[in-house]
Write an enzyme that holds these catalytic residues in place. Structure first.
Site, short mmCIF file in Angstrom:
data_model
loop_
_atom_site.label_atom_id
_atom_site.label_comp_id
_atom_site.label_asym_id
_atom_site.label_seq_id
_atom_site.Cartn_x
_atom_site.Cartn_y
_atom_site.Cartn_z
N ILE A 163 0.83 -1.21 0.00
CA ILE A 163 0.00 0.00 0.00
C ILE A 163 0.86 1.25 0.00
O ILE A 163 0.60 2.20 -0.75
CB ILE A 163 -0.96 -0.02 1.20
N ASP A 182 11.16 3.18 6.47
CA ASP A 182 10.95 1.75 6.30
C ASP A 182 12.31 1.07 6.39
O ASP A 182 13.12 1.17 5.47
CB ASP A 182 10.29 1.43 4.95
N ARG A 243 -3.33 -0.17 10.93
CA ARG A 243 -3.86 -0.87 12.10
C ARG A 243 -3.85 0.09 13.28
O ARG A 243 -2.88 0.82 13.51
CB ARG A 243 -3.02 -2.10 12.44
N ASP A 267 -9.08 5.67 10.22
CA ASP A 267 -10.00 4.66 9.68
C ASP A 267 -9.92 3.38 10.49
O ASP A 267 -10.74 2.49 10.33
CB ASP A 267 -9.67 4.37 8.21
N GLU A 272 -11.38 -1.75 18.09
CA GLU A 272 -12.19 -1.31 16.96
C GLU A 272 -13.58 -1.93 17.07
O GLU A 272 -13.70 -3.16 17.05
CB GLU A 272 -11.52 -1.74 15.65
N HIS A 291 -13.55 1.87 9.34
CA HIS A 291 -12.74 0.89 8.62
C HIS A 291 -13.27 0.67 7.20
O HIS A 291 -13.60 -0.46 6.80
CB HIS A 291 -12.70 -0.44 9.38
#
Length: 333
Positions: A163, A182, A243, A267, A272, A291
């Protein structure tokens, strides 16, 4: 392969028709003998012998656990096709030891997530939410003074996986600068796509928008803590479509309460949904969505099409393009 393979589809009913619409089922039926009726996880648990002659297991949301018990009930199993995202939480050690290939349709779900994140990032770069809050307070067009443009702005991406790379490519069509954290990214590949790799602290300190795309693993749980949040620039936005557990939400709530200039577009949360009394519902500088970044409605059929295409490759003896590599499973979402 001269004999037609036998297949079974096991997933929840709620999203089944979205993921496997009639056109996708027809394509699968043309390739294999698909067992009817289609089962849910609970129905399979009540009748594990339903897999006794199955060569290919197709799944989606609500998939059965890929464990020793399933392997014992499916002695002919040659392939698992998962028309959803991560298989990390359904595939156990016994399954990975079996060597049976498993395909994930995470790539098909990555595009809508990337599109959603990109849209949120653009809104953040314009300081749209801050401008809206200011407009509500002042009720004057002069509230537009807090808005900004994209030119000269900086977007920080946390993780350059499936993503994150797509988001970076979308940002490449704008005049925004892209920096990223990263530890597994290839510096040469990043540089070739115009991405500057830097530290996590630098991402939070320099970015007008920070967008999270890391998997939730022990190393990333609570990674976005009070110290990082304190580094955020005036008027900055944090976007989370990854997440919820990546963020220390207690620290986030405290930071947002004391920094009304910041905005959080969330989101995902942890838990959750948030508990009923969570300040995330009432803080003015938080925008919560339930979500929805991933594929919704008819868009989910892309995952069914992906596994149907992989099934065709398997039958033709061609390499699978979306086979999950167990050696990197610990780094996946």
């Amino acid at each position: 392969m001269t004999d037609r393979l036998r297949a079974a589809l096991v997933m929840e009913t709620r999203r089944r028709d979205d993921v496997y619409p009639e056109a996708v089922l027809a394509r699968i039926d043309a390739l294999v003998d698909l067992r009817r009726p289609i089962l849910t996880r609970e129905e399979l648990a009540a009748d594990p012998a339903a897999l006794s002659e199955v060569d290919v297991l197709l799944t989606g949301w609500g998939a059965p656990d890929l464990d020793a018990a399933l392997l014992a009930s499916a002695p002919r199993l040659q392939l698992v096709l998962h028309a959803a995202g991560s298989v990390k939480h359904i595939a156990g050690e016994a399954f990975w030891r079996s060597g049976i290939p498993v395909v994930s349709a995470a790539a098909a779900n990555a595009e809508p997530v990337a599109e959603f994140a990109f849209a949120q990032i653009l809104l953040g770069l314009r300081r749209t939410a801050l401008a809206a809050r200011t407009f509500q307070d002042e009720r004057r067009i002069a509230a537009a003074r807090v808005a900004t443009g994209v030119a000269g702005s900086t977007v920080g991406l946390v993780a350059l996986g499936e993503i994150g790379r797509r988001v970076a490519a979308m940002l490449g069509t704008t005049s925004a600068r892209v920096i990223a954290y990263d530890p597994f990214a290839d510096p040469d590949e990043a540089a070739a796509t115009g991405i500057e790799l830097t530290s996590l602290e630098d991402v939070f300190e320099r970015s007008d928008v920070v967008s999270l795309h890391a998997p939730l693993v022990p190393a990333t749980e609570g990674m976005v803590d009070a110290a990082l949040l304190a580094r955020m620039r005036f008027g900055a936005t944090i976007v989370n479509t990854a997440r919820g557990g990546i963020i220390d939400e207690t620290a986030l709530i405290r930071t947002l309460a004391s920094r009304p200039d910041l905005t959080a577009l969330l989101d995902v949360t942890s838990p959750e949904p948030p508990t009923a009394d969570s300040p995330l519902y009432t803080l003015r500088n938080v925008v919560l969505t339930p979500h929805i970044a991933g594929a919704t409605g008819a868009d989910r059929s892309a995952m069914g099409r992906l596994v149907a295409e992989e099934l065709a490759r398997f039958i033709a003896g061609e390499p699978l393009r979306r086979r999950v590599d167990p050696s990197v499973i610990d780094r996946l979402a």
